[in-house]
Design an enzyme around this catalytic site. Structure first.
Site, PDB file in Angstrom:
ATOM      1  N   TRP A 149       0.802  -1.226   0.000  1.00  0.00           N
ATOM      2  CA  TRP A 149       0.000   0.000   0.000  1.00  0.00           C
ATOM      3  C   TRP A 149       0.833   1.272   0.000  1.00  0.00           C
ATOM      4  O   TRP A 149       0.280   2.361  -0.058  1.00  0.00           O
ATOM      5  CB  TRP A 149      -0.945   0.007   1.210  1.00  0.00           C
ATOM      6  CG  TRP A 149      -0.257  -0.320   2.507  1.00  0.00           C
ATOM      7  CD1 TRP A 149      -0.267  -1.531   3.150  1.00  0.00           C
ATOM      8  CD2 TRP A 149       0.564   0.537   3.310  1.00  0.00           C
ATOM      9  NE1 TRP A 149       0.496  -1.474   4.297  1.00  0.00           N
ATOM     10  CE2 TRP A 149       1.018  -0.214   4.413  1.00  0.00           C
ATOM     11  CE3 TRP A 149       0.973   1.868   3.205  1.00  0.00           C
ATOM     12  CZ2 TRP A 149       1.853   0.312   5.405  1.00  0.00           C
ATOM     13  CZ3 TRP A 149       1.809   2.395   4.183  1.00  0.00           C
ATOM     14  CH2 TRP A 149       2.229   1.627   5.263  1.00  0.00           C
ATOM     15  N   ASN A 150       2.149   1.191   0.128  1.00  0.00           N
ATOM     16  CA  ASN A 150       2.911   2.445   0.261  1.00  0.00           C
ATOM     17  C   ASN A 150       3.107   3.153  -1.080  1.00  0.00           C
ATOM     18  O   ASN A 150       3.078   4.372  -1.165  1.00  0.00           O
ATOM     19  CB  ASN A 150       4.238   2.219   0.976  1.00  0.00           C
ATOM     20  CG  ASN A 150       5.123   1.241   0.258  1.00  0.00           C
ATOM     21  OD1 ASN A 150       4.659   0.389  -0.503  1.00  0.00           O
ATOM     22  ND2 ASN A 150       6.420   1.348   0.466  1.00  0.00           N
ATOM     23  N   LYS A 173      -3.167  -8.462  -7.709  1.00  0.00           N
ATOM     24  CA  LYS A 173      -3.902  -8.226  -6.460  1.00  0.00           C
ATOM     25  C   LYS A 173      -3.365  -6.969  -5.784  1.00  0.00           C
ATOM     26  O   LYS A 173      -2.334  -7.002  -5.119  1.00  0.00           O
ATOM     27  CB  LYS A 173      -3.797  -9.401  -5.486  1.00  0.00           C
ATOM     28  CG  LYS A 173      -4.860  -9.250  -4.389  1.00  0.00           C
ATOM     29  CD  LYS A 173      -4.609 -10.071  -3.159  1.00  0.00           C
ATOM     30  CE  LYS A 173      -3.761  -9.383  -2.136  1.00  0.00           C
ATOM     31  NZ  LYS A 173      -4.323  -8.126  -1.581  1.00  0.00           N
ATOM     32  N   SER A 176      -5.402  -4.136  -0.001  1.00  0.00           N
ATOM     33  CA  SER A 176      -6.757  -3.787   0.446  1.00  0.00           C
ATOM     34  C   SER A 176      -6.833  -2.377   1.029  1.00  0.00           C
ATOM     35  O   SER A 176      -7.882  -1.751   1.001  1.00  0.00           O
ATOM     36  CB  SER A 176      -7.231  -4.781   1.511  1.00  0.00           C
ATOM     37  OG  SER A 176      -7.195  -6.077   0.999  1.00  0.00           O
ATOM     38  N   LEU A 249      11.319  -7.151  -0.895  1.00  0.00           N
ATOM     39  CA  LEU A 249      10.856  -7.244   0.503  1.00  0.00           C
ATOM     40  C   LEU A 249      11.312  -6.045   1.337  1.00  0.00           C
ATOM     41  O   LEU A 249      11.657  -5.002   0.795  1.00  0.00           O
ATOM     42  CB  LEU A 249      11.315  -8.578   1.079  1.00  0.00           C
ATOM     43  CG  LEU A 249      10.930  -9.798   0.217  1.00  0.00           C
ATOM     44  CD1 LEU A 249      11.487 -11.078   0.788  1.00  0.00           C
ATOM     45  CD2 LEU A 249       9.416  -9.897   0.041  1.00  0.00           C
ATOM     46  N   CYS A 282      10.380   1.229   1.419  1.00  0.00           N
ATOM     47  CA  CYS A 282      11.348   0.164   1.657  1.00  0.00           C
ATOM     48  C   CYS A 282      12.772   0.704   1.678  1.00  0.00           C
ATOM     49  O   CYS A 282      13.625   0.179   2.373  1.00  0.00           O
ATOM     50  CB  CYS A 282      11.199  -0.904   0.592  1.00  0.00           C
ATOM     51  SG  CYS A 282      11.318  -0.232  -1.068  1.00  0.00           S
ATOM     52  N   GLU A 459      13.760  -6.106 -10.033  1.00  0.00           N
ATOM     53  CA  GLU A 459      12.752  -5.425 -10.848  1.00  0.00           C
ATOM     54  C   GLU A 459      13.446  -4.303 -11.599  1.00  0.00           C
ATOM     55  O   GLU A 459      14.562  -3.901 -11.273  1.00  0.00           O
ATOM     56  CB  GLU A 459      11.654  -4.843  -9.955  1.00  0.00           C
ATOM     57  CG  GLU A 459      10.754  -5.919  -9.419  1.00  0.00           C
ATOM     58  CD  GLU A 459       9.431  -5.417  -8.876  1.00  0.00           C
ATOM     59  OE1 GLU A 459       9.426  -4.478  -8.075  1.00  0.00           O
ATOM     60  OE2 GLU A 459       8.397  -5.983  -9.267  1.00  0.00           O
TER      61      GLU A 459
HETATM   62  P1  NAD Z   1       2.407  -7.061   3.257  1.00  0.00           P
HETATM   63  O1  NAD Z   1       3.436  -8.105   3.085  1.00  0.00           O
HETATM   64  O2  NAD Z   1       1.570  -7.086   4.484  1.00  0.00           O
HETATM   65  O3  NAD Z   1       1.360  -7.092   2.053  1.00  0.00           O
HETATM   66  C1  NAD Z   1       1.746  -6.943   0.699  1.00  0.00           C
HETATM   67  C2  NAD Z   1       0.698  -7.574  -0.191  1.00  0.00           C
HETATM   68  O4  NAD Z   1       0.691  -8.980   0.014  1.00  0.00           O
HETATM   69  C3  NAD Z   1      -0.735  -7.097   0.088  1.00  0.00           C
HETATM   70  O5  NAD Z   1      -1.423  -6.967  -1.146  1.00  0.00           O
HETATM   71  C4  NAD Z   1      -1.307  -8.235   0.913  1.00  0.00           C
HETATM   72  O6  NAD Z   1      -2.709  -8.339   0.817  1.00  0.00           O
HETATM   73  C5  NAD Z   1      -0.612  -9.443   0.289  1.00  0.00           C
HETATM   74  N1  NAD Z   1      -0.478 -10.623   1.159  1.00  0.00           N
HETATM   75  C6  NAD Z   1      -0.366 -10.662   2.509  1.00  0.00           C
HETATM   76  N2  NAD Z   1      -0.253 -11.935   2.935  1.00  0.00           N
HETATM   77  C7  NAD Z   1      -0.278 -12.727   1.830  1.00  0.00           C
HETATM   78  C8  NAD Z   1      -0.179 -14.126   1.609  1.00  0.00           C
HETATM   79  N3  NAD Z   1      -0.033 -14.974   2.622  1.00  0.00           N
HETATM   80  N4  NAD Z   1      -0.231 -14.587   0.342  1.00  0.00           N
HETATM   81  C9  NAD Z   1      -0.358 -13.741  -0.696  1.00  0.00           C
HETATM   82  N5  NAD Z   1      -0.467 -12.399  -0.552  1.00  0.00           N
HETATM   83  C10 NAD Z   1      -0.417 -11.896   0.696  1.00  0.00           C
HETATM   84  O7  NAD Z   1       3.160  -5.664   3.087  1.00  0.00           O
HETATM   85  P2  NAD Z   1       2.574  -4.195   3.243  1.00  0.00           P
HETATM   86  O8  NAD Z   1       2.381  -3.902   4.699  1.00  0.00           O
HETATM   87  O9  NAD Z   1       1.426  -3.995   2.317  1.00  0.00           O
HETATM   88  O10 NAD Z   1       3.795  -3.321   2.664  1.00  0.00           O
HETATM   89  C11 NAD Z   1       4.872  -2.881   3.419  1.00  0.00           C
HETATM   90  C12 NAD Z   1       6.097  -3.769   3.192  1.00  0.00           C
HETATM   91  O11 NAD Z   1       6.454  -3.777   1.810  1.00  0.00           O
HETATM   92  C13 NAD Z   1       7.328  -3.279   3.921  1.00  0.00           C
HETATM   93  O12 NAD Z   1       7.982  -4.371   4.513  1.00  0.00           O
HETATM   94  C14 NAD Z   1       8.182  -2.688   2.812  1.00  0.00           C
HETATM   95  O13 NAD Z   1       9.557  -2.648   3.073  1.00  0.00           O
HETATM   96  C15 NAD Z   1       7.868  -3.594   1.688  1.00  0.00           C
HETATM   97  N6  NAD Z   1       8.217  -2.958   0.422  1.00  0.00           N
HETATM   98  C16 NAD Z   1       9.296  -3.428  -0.297  1.00  0.00           C
HETATM   99  C17 NAD Z   1       9.678  -2.812  -1.478  1.00  0.00           C
HETATM  100  C18 NAD Z   1      10.855  -3.293  -2.300  1.00  0.00           C
HETATM  101  O14 NAD Z   1      10.929  -2.936  -3.471  1.00  0.00           O
HETATM  102  N7  NAD Z   1      11.757  -4.075  -1.757  1.00  0.00           N
HETATM  103  C19 NAD Z   1       8.953  -1.709  -1.938  1.00  0.00           C
HETATM  104  C20 NAD Z   1       7.884  -1.252  -1.170  1.00  0.00           C
HETATM  105  C21 NAD Z   1       7.511  -1.893   0.004  1.00  0.00           C
END
Ligand code: NAD
Length: 479
Positions: A149-150, A173, A176, A249, A282, A459
């Protein structure tokens, strides 16, 4: 009230269970929209549509695939203001930042439209006179793309654009928390003439809708951005059926300020990269290591820079908006309190801003901390909030050791005007990206990927396209 539906096989539909996810404005905590929630059956239908369309889209000529991406980019450009407004309302970021995110997402579509025509193969010499070997690249198959969501629009576009350019079909996906702008943005691809079923969108919780999607046997590849722990769950799910994965991640990014650095420039850059998007990035600066001789000057300059940042509703377009979720705000406050209890000193911020306009909403004044050590959560866990802990070092070796003392390895930043220090630090830092005298974020021509627990694969750039392609060796024999 804004509303988005699921996109299945070229048609926008409600979920079959008629359930809806409420979308909040984080600056007022009021409901501003809703998104259709997919049932397990909806997810299955979306995957089946992607599977059915794969032979058509993968065999569509590259220039025709490129034309769809370019047309979608033009449509999104014509709706830039509307998309940015929606993104600001649901995510909280200032309007100019939301516009920047939409523009960067359009850039991804345009870049991969160009790359679609450069999916080259190779020929490899053989020792047999009657044989020839050629290697071609082919799309991996239906892809599941899942984003956080960020940067909800951009991070899905970093998957959708290369996957479609490669000839893959998809089920995306969106998160939410912020499903509105991204779903509207993706609709531009359908209007641009993508065949029905080539791109499907399902919405709903990760643990139900996301899990169903990544476990579906017809999915051949998962592109995911989110937390490291979620990435691990997805990696385990992908083992079944041997699905390809790329995972972007979490991060815990260090910024090093060496004795010869321009200390004011470093402080300005640190404040920008630690607090932009309320630290919900991130690649945010999470730990700052300053040479002992510069510490006090650096902290003074950093506090000055932080004091200048104006906080308000995203729609007011100042420097910082609210955080996106209540959980995020509470986690950040908890990290600050834990550090304080262990002896850290909060030299600026770390509290809710005063005033009637901040009574509602997830607002927080960015925090600058000193007297920090590696026992504290702010240095070990991803806060994902506006907190900048400042620490000191005496030697180059100590600085590198402290910077690498983390399971993460996404981005590291170095401020120095000494060429040797810059090069040696860049080589020794365990991260997929190193910024020297700058804190620029991911840009489409350059590879972006995490080392260690920050991810798998890359990516962006032509390397990012490879993640959606498989190699095939064709050995030809003749008489
Ligand atoms: P999150 O892992 O909670 O959710 C990310 C997505 O995954 C959402 O759409 C969620 O609904 C889905 N999801 C959750 N559990 C799942 C499962 N078991 N199976 C399949 N899909 C599932 O992360 P968040 O809170 O939305 O985002 C913040 C995180 O994202 C931080 O840790 C941030 O560092 C990371 N991030 C990484 C990068 C990068 O490029 N490395 C970029 C932006 C954000």
């Amino acid at each position: 009230m804004e509303q988005v539906q699921l996109l299945i096989d070229g048609t926008f539909v409600d979920g079959e269970d008629h359930r809806w996810i409420e979308v909040l404005d984080p600056s007022s905590e009021e409901v501003i929209g809703r998104a259709a929630e997919a049932s397990p059956g909806d997810v299955d239908r979306a995957v089946e549509a992607a599977h059915r369309t794969f032979p058509t889209w993968s065999q569509t000529p590259p220039s025709a695939r490129a034309a769809v991406l370019r047309k979608a980019a033009a449509l999104a450009s014509s709706r830039l203001d509307e998309l940015a407004r929606l993104l600001t309302l649901e995510q909280g970021k200032p309007l100019k930042e939301a516009k920047g995110e939409i523009r960067a997402s359009i850039d991804a579509l345009e870049y991969y439209a160009e790359e679609a025509r450069r999916i080259y193969g190779e020929t490899i010499p053989t020792d047999q006179a009657n044989r020839r070997s050629i290697v071609i690249r082919q799309p991996v198959g239906p892809v599941a793309a899942i984003g956080p969501w960020n940067y909800p629009v951009l991070l899905l576009c970093w998957k959708v654009a290369p996957a479609l350019a490669a000839g893959c079909t998809m089920v995306a996906k969106p998160p939410s928390v912020t499903p509105l702008a991204v779903t509207r943005f993706l609709a531009c691809l359908i209007e641009a003439g993508l065949p029905a079923g080539a791109l499907n969108v399902v919405l709903g919780p990760g643990r139900t809708v996301g899990e169903r999607l990544v476990r579906h046997p017809l999915i051949r590849k998962i592109g995911f951005t989110g937390e490291t722990r979620t990435g691990e769950t997805i990696m385990k799910a992908a083992a079944e059926g041997m699905k390809r994965i790329s995972l972007e991640l979490g991060g815990h990014c260090p910024l090093l300020v060496f004795p010869d650095a321009d200390v004011e420039a470093a402080a300005k850059a640190a404040a920008y990269r630690a607090f932009r998007n309320m630290g919900q990035i991130c690649n945010a600066v999470n730990r700052i290591y300053v040479h002992r001789a510069l510490h006090d000057r650096f902290v003074e300059a950093m506090v000055e820079e932080t004091r200048r940042l104006r906080i308000g509703r995203g729609i007011d377009d100042l420097d910082l908006g609210p955080m996106t979720t209540r959980e995020g705000l509470e986690k950040t406050m908890d990290h600050i309190e834990e550090a304080r209890a262990k002896g850290a000193r909060v030299v600026y911020g770390g509290h809710r801003p005063a005033g009637a306009s901040f009574e509602k909403g997830y607002f927080l004044v960015p925090a600058v901390l000193v007297n920090v050590d590696h026992s504290m959560k702010v240095t070990r866990e991803e806060t994902f909030g506006p907190v900048a802990p400042v620490m000191t070092f005496d030697t180059f070796e100590e600085a590198i050791g402290l910077a690498n003392d983390t399971p993460y390895g996404l981005v590291a930043y170095v401020f120095t005007n000494d060429l040797k220090t810059a090069l040696l630090a860049a080589e020794r830092l365990e991260a997929g990206t190193v910024g020297i005298n700058n804190v620029a974020g991911g840009e489409v021509p350059f590879p972006y990927g995490g080392w260690k627990e920050s991810g798998l694969g890359v990516e962006l750039s032509h390397h990012g396209l490879e993640e959606y392609l498989l190699l095939k060796h064709i050995r030809i024999e003749f008489k």
